[in-house]
Design an enzyme around this catalytic site. Sequence first.
Site, PDB file in Angstrom:
ATOM      1  N   ASN A 276       0.870  -1.181   0.000  1.00  0.00           N
ATOM      2  CA  ASN A 276       0.000   0.000   0.000  1.00  0.00           C
ATOM      3  C   ASN A 276       0.903   1.226   0.000  1.00  0.00           C
ATOM      4  O   ASN A 276       1.531   1.528   1.016  1.00  0.00           O
ATOM      5  CB  ASN A 276      -0.892  -0.048   1.255  1.00  0.00           C
ATOM      6  CG  ASN A 276      -1.687   1.225   1.449  1.00  0.00           C
ATOM      7  OD1 ASN A 276      -1.773   2.075   0.566  1.00  0.00           O
ATOM      8  ND2 ASN A 276      -2.270   1.368   2.633  1.00  0.00           N
ATOM      9  N   TRP A 277       0.958   1.906  -1.145  1.00  0.00           N
ATOM     10  CA  TRP A 277       1.894   3.034  -1.268  1.00  0.00           C
ATOM     11  C   TRP A 277       1.325   4.332  -0.684  1.00  0.00           C
ATOM     12  O   TRP A 277       1.987   5.364  -0.712  1.00  0.00           O
ATOM     13  CB  TRP A 277       2.296   3.224  -2.740  1.00  0.00           C
ATOM     14  CG  TRP A 277       3.101   2.071  -3.291  1.00  0.00           C
ATOM     15  CD1 TRP A 277       3.545   0.968  -2.606  1.00  0.00           C
ATOM     16  CD2 TRP A 277       3.561   1.898  -4.638  1.00  0.00           C
ATOM     17  NE1 TRP A 277       4.240   0.134  -3.436  1.00  0.00           N
ATOM     18  CE2 TRP A 277       4.271   0.671  -4.698  1.00  0.00           C
ATOM     19  CE3 TRP A 277       3.447   2.653  -5.813  1.00  0.00           C
ATOM     20  CZ2 TRP A 277       4.848   0.195  -5.871  1.00  0.00           C
ATOM     21  CZ3 TRP A 277       4.023   2.178  -6.981  1.00  0.00           C
ATOM     22  CH2 TRP A 277       4.721   0.966  -7.012  1.00  0.00           C
ATOM     23  N   LYS A 278       0.101   4.272  -0.207  1.00  0.00           N
ATOM     24  CA  LYS A 278      -0.539   5.440   0.432  1.00  0.00           C
ATOM     25  C   LYS A 278      -0.352   6.695  -0.426  1.00  0.00           C
ATOM     26  O   LYS A 278      -0.360   6.612  -1.651  1.00  0.00           O
ATOM     27  CB  LYS A 278       0.015   5.629   1.845  1.00  0.00           C
ATOM     28  CG  LYS A 278      -0.088   4.357   2.685  1.00  0.00           C
ATOM     29  CD  LYS A 278       0.111   4.602   4.149  1.00  0.00           C
ATOM     30  CE  LYS A 278       0.115   3.269   4.875  1.00  0.00           C
ATOM     31  NZ  LYS A 278       0.054   3.404   6.307  1.00  0.00           N
TER      32      LYS A 278
ATOM     33  N   GLY B 211       2.384   1.784  10.820  1.00  0.00           N
ATOM     34  CA  GLY B 211       3.310   2.908  10.662  1.00  0.00           C
ATOM     35  C   GLY B 211       4.006   3.304  11.950  1.00  0.00           C
ATOM     36  O   GLY B 211       4.616   4.370  12.033  1.00  0.00           O
TER      37      GLY B 211
ATOM     38  N   SER C  79       3.452  -2.608  10.370  1.00  0.00           N
ATOM     39  CA  SER C  79       4.909  -2.612  10.544  1.00  0.00           C
ATOM     40  C   SER C  79       5.549  -3.945  10.143  1.00  0.00           C
ATOM     41  O   SER C  79       6.463  -4.425  10.816  1.00  0.00           O
ATOM     42  CB  SER C  79       5.286  -2.202  11.971  1.00  0.00           C
ATOM     43  OG  SER C  79       4.820  -0.882  12.231  1.00  0.00           O
TER      44      SER C  79
ATOM     45  N   GLY D 179       2.743  -1.334   4.348  1.00  0.00           N
ATOM     46  CA  GLY D 179       2.750   0.092   4.036  1.00  0.00           C
ATOM     47  C   GLY D 179       4.168   0.574   3.785  1.00  0.00           C
ATOM     48  O   GLY D 179       4.731   0.413   2.703  1.00  0.00           O
ATOM     49  N   GLY D 180       4.783   1.135   4.828  1.00  0.00           N
ATOM     50  CA  GLY D 180       6.093   1.782   4.694  1.00  0.00           C
ATOM     51  C   GLY D 180       7.140   0.949   3.965  1.00  0.00           C
ATOM     52  O   GLY D 180       7.850   1.457   3.090  1.00  0.00           O
TER      53      GLY D 180
ATOM     54  N   HIS E 152      -9.498   0.576   5.112  1.00  0.00           N
ATOM     55  CA  HIS E 152      -8.196   0.764   5.774  1.00  0.00           C
ATOM     56  C   HIS E 152      -8.391   1.649   7.006  1.00  0.00           C
ATOM     57  O   HIS E 152      -9.235   2.540   7.018  1.00  0.00           O
ATOM     58  CB  HIS E 152      -7.212   1.420   4.799  1.00  0.00           C
ATOM     59  CG  HIS E 152      -5.807   1.437   5.306  1.00  0.00           C
ATOM     60  ND1 HIS E 152      -5.359   2.394   6.179  1.00  0.00           N
ATOM     61  CD2 HIS E 152      -4.768   0.601   5.086  1.00  0.00           C
ATOM     62  CE1 HIS E 152      -4.095   2.128   6.477  1.00  0.00           C
ATOM     63  NE2 HIS E 152      -3.710   1.057   5.825  1.00  0.00           N
TER      64      HIS E 152
ATOM     65  N   GLU F   2      -5.283  -5.622  10.578  1.00  0.00           N
ATOM     66  CA  GLU F   2      -4.279  -4.592  10.807  1.00  0.00           C
ATOM     67  C   GLU F   2      -4.575  -3.880  12.125  1.00  0.00           C
ATOM     68  O   GLU F   2      -5.405  -2.960  12.160  1.00  0.00           O
ATOM     69  CB  GLU F   2      -4.308  -3.567   9.679  1.00  0.00           C
ATOM     70  CG  GLU F   2      -4.025  -4.132   8.318  1.00  0.00           C
ATOM     71  CD  GLU F   2      -3.503  -3.054   7.373  1.00  0.00           C
ATOM     72  OE1 GLU F   2      -2.389  -3.218   6.874  1.00  0.00           O
ATOM     73  OE2 GLU F   2      -4.191  -2.040   7.178  1.00  0.00           O
TER      74      GLU F   2
ATOM     75  N   GLU G 107      -6.841   4.076   8.119  1.00  0.00           N
ATOM     76  CA  GLU G 107      -6.747   5.534   7.883  1.00  0.00           C
ATOM     77  C   GLU G 107      -8.049   6.066   7.300  1.00  0.00           C
ATOM     78  O   GLU G 107      -8.447   7.201   7.573  1.00  0.00           O
ATOM     79  CB  GLU G 107      -5.531   5.825   6.983  1.00  0.00           C
ATOM     80  CG  GLU G 107      -4.237   5.642   7.768  1.00  0.00           C
ATOM     81  CD  GLU G 107      -3.039   5.190   6.957  1.00  0.00           C
ATOM     82  OE1 GLU G 107      -3.043   5.313   5.718  1.00  0.00           O
ATOM     83  OE2 GLU G 107      -2.075   4.690   7.581  1.00  0.00           O
TER      84      GLU G 107
HETATM   85  C1  PEP Z   1      -0.751  -0.209   5.983  1.00  0.00           C
HETATM   86  O1  PEP Z   1      -0.693   0.882   5.485  1.00  0.00           O
HETATM   87  O2  PEP Z   1      -1.699  -0.931   5.734  1.00  0.00           O
HETATM   88  C2  PEP Z   1       0.331  -0.624   6.881  1.00  0.00           C
HETATM   89  C3  PEP Z   1       0.241  -1.794   7.457  1.00  0.00           C
HETATM   90  O3  PEP Z   1       1.386   0.238   7.070  1.00  0.00           O
HETATM   91  P1  PEP Z   1       2.815  -0.092   7.760  1.00  0.00           P
HETATM   92  O4  PEP Z   1       3.317  -1.356   7.109  1.00  0.00           O
HETATM   93  O5  PEP Z   1       3.671   1.092   7.418  1.00  0.00           O
HETATM   94  O6  PEP Z   1       2.584  -0.257   9.204  1.00  0.00           O
END
Ligand code: PEP
Length: 249
Positions: A9-11, A171, A211, A232-233, A95, A165, A97
């Site tokens: 997920n490049w957000k 994050g 993470s 994500g990151g 998600h 999640e 967010e």
């Molecule tokens: C996400 O955006 O779904 C996520 C899990 O982010 P991260 O891996 O950065 O925690």
Amino acid sequence: MRKRFIAGNWKMYKTTVEASSLARALAAEFGGLTDRRVMVAPPFTALTAVREALAGSPILLGAQNAAAELEGAHTGEVSPRMLRDVGVAVVILGHSERRHVYGETDALVNRKVKLALAEGLEVILCVGETLDERQAGVTEKVVGGQVRAGLAGVASLAGVTIAYEPVWAIGTGRNATPEDADAVHRTIRGIVAGLYSPAAAEALVIQYGGSVKPDNAAALMRMANIDGALVGGASLKAETFVPIVRFDR
Ligand code: PEP
């Protein structure tokens, strides 16, 4: 046998040039990949550029959100039909967010899930508890409620992946222990068995997200109920996403 599914997920990161460059690097890495599914979800603005960069690659094109309507006076929204039109195969819905920053309710997420599936998209339905909820001991109740509400009226789980999640792990660099995550995944599978059938629950792919990094991916994915990851990151760079996808190599 469930096929591993690792999604990035490049957000709200990456210009079209940056996104194409990363997509080309991943396409070069994963040309012959058949034993697992890989997806990247760039921002809407880079979908077409990434589709072109992924041409001929097994990597799936994902989107990070979709509207709950097909068309109309919905300024700023992008419908699932529009996503199909630019080559999207899978959409991330619910998600944390979207839920916690943009106020998406279970009912809205459910409308999005049903419409996206009806339009022929696959869906990754995200669920997860906040830190307060975990500390109050209501993780399973919250996550169970999100699963039931998100899937209400969904007749078949074909095309549905669930991503667990925990909000406090996204994050933040904190992640659930493999055992804790697996326990929630097992609960989700149990709920799905009751809603659909034991066979549907057994076939359901459940990703863990929060993470996930190259150094913890293998331990998470070794657990019986963890079938993949929503990243994500660490999906923003080939150096970190490639080893997560190849966690067992
Ligand atoms: C996400 O955006 O779904 C996520 C899990 O982010 P991260 O891996 O950065 O925690």
